[in-house]
Design a protein around this motif. Structure first.
Motif: not given
Length: 782
Positions: A392-396, A436-448
């Motif tokens: 569940k960790l997120e952000g910086d 929006e929170q789910l989208k941010q998580k997807r963007d984080f992991w999908f880009i990686r």
């Protein structure tokens, strides 16, 4: 304030001038774009006292190239969160007095830093560049006022910044009143305030003298708190406020036994960190240990539990404590706390894991694992372990932890975590569409996933990313010119991944006119189009085979017509690299041998020599005295001349080459067999620098059905891949005349050997040009 020794020291001045001249020369020779991190590494430690010269090339480039200068600024200021350190860096590295002339901050640079701080939620950096109403550092006074309005607008969007803004305004208004209204009344008020302060100081001194034994023993909490604050921040005022400086410092050294029951344990300190709170006893503990180190040189008498609490607070910066003292204090604490790796691991688990486990914890101190030398042996293990455990960790915190794992962790384990997280985030029917929170998580992991996994592995995540045109801005955040230095441990995008980005997004972002200056505040359209135009140059970092394959795909796409010219430039460079991939420059002895004796010293030289012999052979066939061409014909059953087939023709040509080249220690072999049972028509072998080098020659009669494909399918892919062949060869075609079939076709439009050569070269794959020569030997009797 910059240390006076730094100003007075002249040991770097001469060296800086030399390096400055080298840098000027570099900018004269090199072509943009320049790498900001590389330039900063050259400039960071240079010292230019009162150097305002504007005619130096490096100054001109740095002042005119906004991308380069702001890339450096982003790297230097982006992660600074301590006001004192920010001011010190600003004064030492970006001022008019001691830094390089090209790094002096302009108004636009200050706006860039302010925007950088705003976007990164770096309140301390933002506060350090606050602008007053009366701003006299620039001749254009509207500029600062516009910047001030810009900061006011940013503050209205962030409560924390608004609090800083309001506090700053109150202070500046008070300063303005003190400065502009020095009337008799205001002077009386100031005198009264000074008298009040004197009375307060006298009261403090009287109280201390009356309770000297208690206070000196370090057993009075309120005075300890005041002593610690003044000793760490403004030690020059100790005598004025308390009357006895030795007593103050002795009181701090003696207080540990008194404050130890109030020192929080690691679990409590973790809670305080998550709530962005601290206890005054932490400051007292820090001041006490500093004073003990100054007198005793060690902390052996400090309890283990107190040292644990102190270790969590060692990154605090105080004006009265130098960086050298902090380093010595930290070294001593680590000596006592971490005799082995296991003890360091226990500390991190006890202090950091409670922070990582709390969803409400906005700023877990993950940087301890990444930046602290004491925990360096644990980076690989704990970064992967925590990424896997604290999902569940997120952000910086998540970004920092991921980058530590990318740099130090096991890549296979990291890739498995990426795939697992991405699979969890794939769309489900029951999931809300506008989360929006789910989208941010997807963007984080999908880009990686796209960066770290292969294209095939990342395909389902990539398909979701490219469905949104704004995903391109995510790639800009990681591979744009201003971002590359922030992700040094990430894999570079392969040429086929760059091609996938261009094919997916180029048509979605219309062409725009790009200004010379840009930054994080540029419009999305400009940012996207600039990134698309810049990213193509990274294809040149891939291997030539992969790069040329991707470039051919892009050049076959009409939607990318606007960038076909630079793509062709890159392809030409890659073909040149491919031709020279196994090239070894000859040594001095070989060069002399080449010049004096026309010796063969490279594979390229061997290829050139064989071609030269084939050209001479053609001359003998065309105009020699011995009817050489007759050897290529035999009599059929009717007594008519008939052209030889391939094998006899190869033997004739090999014989000629052997006679000419054997005296030069070049061995010609016909029907050469390789380990994989591939038959090579002719090979020319020579020992160069102690290694056998092999030139492969594939021969075909003009009638052969594979005439147009053999250069690639046989010569290059099978034969020239021989470890001694350096991926080079000659494709030899034997021309018997227009009446013969061409590529097994009776009806053809080829009338001469030269036309056949042109036709074959036109169909030769681009990636083979430069490494394979086509030679058509004309043995026709027409």
């Amino acid at each position: 304030m910059r240390p006076s020794s730094y100003i007075e020291c002249e040991c770097r001045t001469g060296l800086s001038k030399i390096i400055g001249l080298l840098l000027d020369r570099y900018f004269e020779l090199a072509k943009p774009p320049f790498e900001p991190l590389r330039i900063w590494q050259w400039l960071e430690h240079l010292n230019f006292p009162n150097n305002h010269a504007q005619d130096f090339k490096s100054v001109q480039v740095l002042k005119s190239d906004n991308a380069l200068r702001q890339g450096i600024i982003s790297h230097v200021f982006g992660k600074l969160t301590n006001g004192q350190q920010i001011n010190q860096v600003l004064w030492e590295k970006f001022s008019d007095n001691y830094s390089h002339g090209g790094l002096c901050l302009s108004l636009a640079d200050r706006k860039f830093i302010i925007d950088l701080a705003f976007e990164g939620d770096n309140t301390q950096l933002w506060e350090s560049f606050l602008v007053q109403h009366q701003f006299h550092n620039y001749s254009d006074k509207k500029g600062p006022e516009n910047l001030r309005s810009h900061m006011r607008e940013q503050a209205s969007q962030n409560p924390a910044l608004m609090e800083i803004w309001a506090s700053f305004n109150r202070r500046t208004q008070a300063q303005a009143k003190a400065y502009f209204f020095s009337s008799a009344k205001s002077q009386r008020l100031m005198n009264r305030r000074d008298e009040d302060q004197k009375i307060s100081n006298a009261t403090n001194i009287s109280f201390i003298q009356a309770n000297r034994a208690l206070i000196e023993s370090g057993r009075h909490y309120q005075t300890l708190q005041e002593f610690a604050e003044v000793a760490l921040n403004k030690p020059e005022s100790i005598k004025l406020r308390f009357g006895d400086e030795p007593l103050v410092r002795k009181s701090l050294r003696n207080c540990l036994g008194f404050i130890e029951p109030q020192i929080p344990d690691l679990q409590k300190l973790a809670e305080l960190q998550c709530d962005s709170r601290f206890q005054h006893v932490e400051t007292i503990l820090y001041a006490a240990c500093i004073e003990i180190m100054r007198v005793d040189g060690n902390l052996s008498g400090v309890k283990f539990s107190s040292l644990l609490a102190l270790r969590t607070n060692l990154n605090m910066q105080y004006p009265a404590v130098s960086q050298e003292e902090v380093a010595v204090l930290k070294s001593e604490v680590d000596r006592l706390l971490f005799p082995d790796v296991k003890s360091a691991e226990t500390f991190l688990i006890d202090y950091l894991e409670p922070q990582l486990a709390q969803n409400k914890c906005a700023h877990p101190q993950v940087y301890l694992l990444g930046d602290d030398e004491a925990f360096s042996p644990l980076k690989a293990k704990l970064s992967i372990q925590w990424l896997d455990t604290f999902y569940k960790l997120e952000g910086d915190a998540l970004n920092t932890l991921f980058n530590i794992a990318a740099k130090s962790g096991n890549r296979e384990e990291l890739n498995n975590i990426i795939k697992f997280r991405c699979d969890q985030l794939l769309p489900k029917k029951s999931a809300p569409k506008d989360d929006e929170q789910l989208k941010q998580k997807r963007d984080f992991w999908f880009i990686r996933a796209f960066y770290f996994l292969s294209l095939d592995e990342s395909e389902p995540y990539w398909n979701l990313l490219k469905g949104d045109k704004n995903s391109l801005l995510l790639f800009n955040n990681h591979s744009g010119q201003l971002a590359r230095v922030d992700y040094p441990s990430w894999p570079e995008l392969t040429s086929h991944k760059v091609a996938a980005i261009l094919l997916a997004f180029f048509h979605q972002w219309p062409k725009v006119t790009l200004p010379s200056s840009y930054g994080t505040m540029s419009p999305a359209g400009e940012t996207a189009y600039r990134f698309l135009k810049d990213i193509i140059w990274t294809i040149g970092n891939d291997s030539p085979d992969e790069a040329v394959s991707a470039l051919n795909t892009l050049l076959d796409t009409s939607l990318l017509a606007d960038i076909h010219m630079p793509l062709k430039t890159i392809r030409a460079e890659q073909l040149r690299r491919k031709a020279l991939i196994n090239f070894k420059s000859p040594n001095s002895t070989q060069v002399v041998d080449l010049l004096d004796n026309n010796a063969v010293v490279t594979v390229e030289g061997l290829r050139s020599l064989v071609l030269s012999e084939l050209i001479n052979y053609q001359k003998d066939i065309d105009g020699g005295e011995f009817n050489t061409v007759n050897r290529f014909y035999t009599k059929d059953t009717k007594g008519d001349d008939k052209g030889c087939r391939e094998l006899p023709s190869c033997e004739i040509i090999a014989e000629r080459l052997a006679l000419r080249l054997n005296p030069k220690s070049i061995i010609i072999t016909a029907e050469h067999q390789t380990k994989k049972q591939n038959r090579i028509d002719i090979t020319a072998a020579k020992v160069i620098s102690g290694e056998r080098r092999l030139l492969v020659i594939e021969a075909k009669g003009q009638w052969h059905k594979d005439l147009y494909s053999a250069a690639k399918s046989q010569l290059y892919e099978r034969y020239s891949s021989h470890p001694d062949a350096a991926h080079q060869g000659i494709y030899l075609v034997i021309w018997f005349g227009a009446n013969e079939k061409v590529a097994n076709k009776k009806r053809h439009k080829i009338t001469s050997a030269s036309e056949l050569k042109i036709s074959l070269e036109d169909t030769l794959p681009t990636e083979l040009k430069g490494v394979i020569n086509i030679f058509v030997l004309d043995v026709s009797r027409n």
